[in-house]
Design a protein around this motif. Structure first.
Motif, PDB file in Angstrom:
ATOM      1  N   VAL A   1       2.600 -18.860  37.952  1.00 34.17           N
ATOM      2  CA  VAL A   1       2.715 -19.180  37.498  1.00 34.17           C
ATOM      3  C   VAL A   1       4.540 -19.567  37.096  1.00 34.17           C
ATOM      4  O   VAL A   1       5.253 -21.009  37.498  1.00 34.17           O
ATOM      5  CB  VAL A   1       2.889 -18.739  35.874  1.00 34.17           C
ATOM      6  N   SER A   2       5.553 -18.714  38.112  1.00 32.63           N
ATOM      7  CA  SER A   2       6.647 -18.587  38.012  1.00 32.63           C
ATOM      8  C   SER A   2       6.711 -19.763  38.738  1.00 32.63           C
ATOM      9  O   SER A   2       7.947 -20.749  39.065  1.00 32.63           O
ATOM     10  CB  SER A   2       6.570 -17.328  38.318  1.00 32.63           C
ATOM     11  N   ILE A   3       6.091 -19.177  40.458  1.00 32.33           N
ATOM     12  CA  ILE A   3       6.232 -20.045  41.971  1.00 32.33           C
ATOM     13  C   ILE A   3       5.814 -21.851  40.900  1.00 32.33           C
ATOM     14  O   ILE A   3       6.886 -22.396  40.842  1.00 32.33           O
ATOM     15  CB  ILE A   3       5.394 -19.882  42.661  1.00 32.33           C
ATOM     16  N   LEU A   4       4.600 -22.620  40.203  1.00 30.26           N
ATOM     17  CA  LEU A   4       4.474 -23.464  39.368  1.00 30.26           C
ATOM     18  C   LEU A   4       6.370 -23.853  38.731  1.00 30.26           C
ATOM     19  O   LEU A   4       6.449 -25.635  39.143  1.00 30.26           O
ATOM     20  CB  LEU A   4       2.930 -23.473  38.919  1.00 30.26           C
ATOM     21  N   ASP A   5       6.288 -23.452  37.986  1.00 28.60           N
ATOM     22  CA  ASP A   5       7.162 -23.980  37.517  1.00 28.60           C
ATOM     23  C   ASP A   5       8.956 -24.003  37.810  1.00 28.60           C
ATOM     24  O   ASP A   5       9.739 -24.850  37.815  1.00 28.60           O
ATOM     25  CB  ASP A   5       8.131 -22.207  36.292  1.00 28.60           C
TER      26      ASP A   5
END
Length: 184
Positions: free
Chosen positions: A23-27
């Motif tokens: 999720v953080s990488i997608l952010d």
């Protein structure tokens, strides 16, 4: 029986951490997409102008974005949102490293919502002007200018695409941050 429940709980922990990291990488990726959209919109609108000759070469009509304050607001709004997104990248990268950071995610949700409102206001106001440029308004006696200034109208219409895409991305960023917070 109890040993298997504990084993199941420990096997979920790495999976949960992997999802949070994803999720953080997608952010971070979505922030880059929004940067590109707002920057392209601001540049496309800010460099838009067209000059048409009228009877002779010495008398000319010129259309440029700065003639309309709404389009100037659009450029400023997209520039501010782009600058914010660039400045928020380090914080978003920190979330990839430390996915448990809670307060920084709250800060990002708040400012992402503010920037969403700003880019929505700029894009909506510019969309209204673009509509008037294409269709005009007979009741107000405003003529459509896009028959004469076709290149100008194509560029200002095209610049709206990146801005509306950035709006969608900001909504997704807010949802992603909210999901990441809710998982804690």
């Amino acid at each position: 029986m109890e040993g298997s429940a504990e084993h199941g709980e420990t096997s979920k922990a790495p999976l949960s951490k992997g999802i949070s990291k994803g999720v953080s990488i997608l952010d971070v990726i979505l922030r880059f997409v929004a940067i590109i959209g707002t920057l392209a919109s601001a540049i496309a609108m800010g460099t838009t102008n067209q000059t048409l000759p009228f009877f002779t070469q010495f008398i000319r009509f010129k259309a440029q974005y700065s003639d309309l304050p709404t389009l100037t607001f659009f450029v400023v709004a997209n520039s501010i949102v782009c600058a914010y997104l660039i400045l928020s990248l380090p914080l978003s990268i920190v979330h990839v490293i430390r996915s448990r950071a809670k307060y920084s995610r709250l800060i990002l949700i708040f400012f992402d919502a503010v920037m969403l409102a700003l880019v929505a206001a700029g894009a909506s106001a510019a969309a209204a002007i673009v509509y008037l440029a294409h269709k005009g308004n007979a009741r107000a006696n405003w003529l459509a200018i896009c028959q004469q200034f076709d290149s100008f109208c194509e560029r200002i219409s095209g610049s709206l695409i990146g801005s509306f895409a950035a709006m969608v991305v900001l909504v997704l960023l807010i949802f992603l941050s909210a999901i990441a917070l809710a998982r804690r």
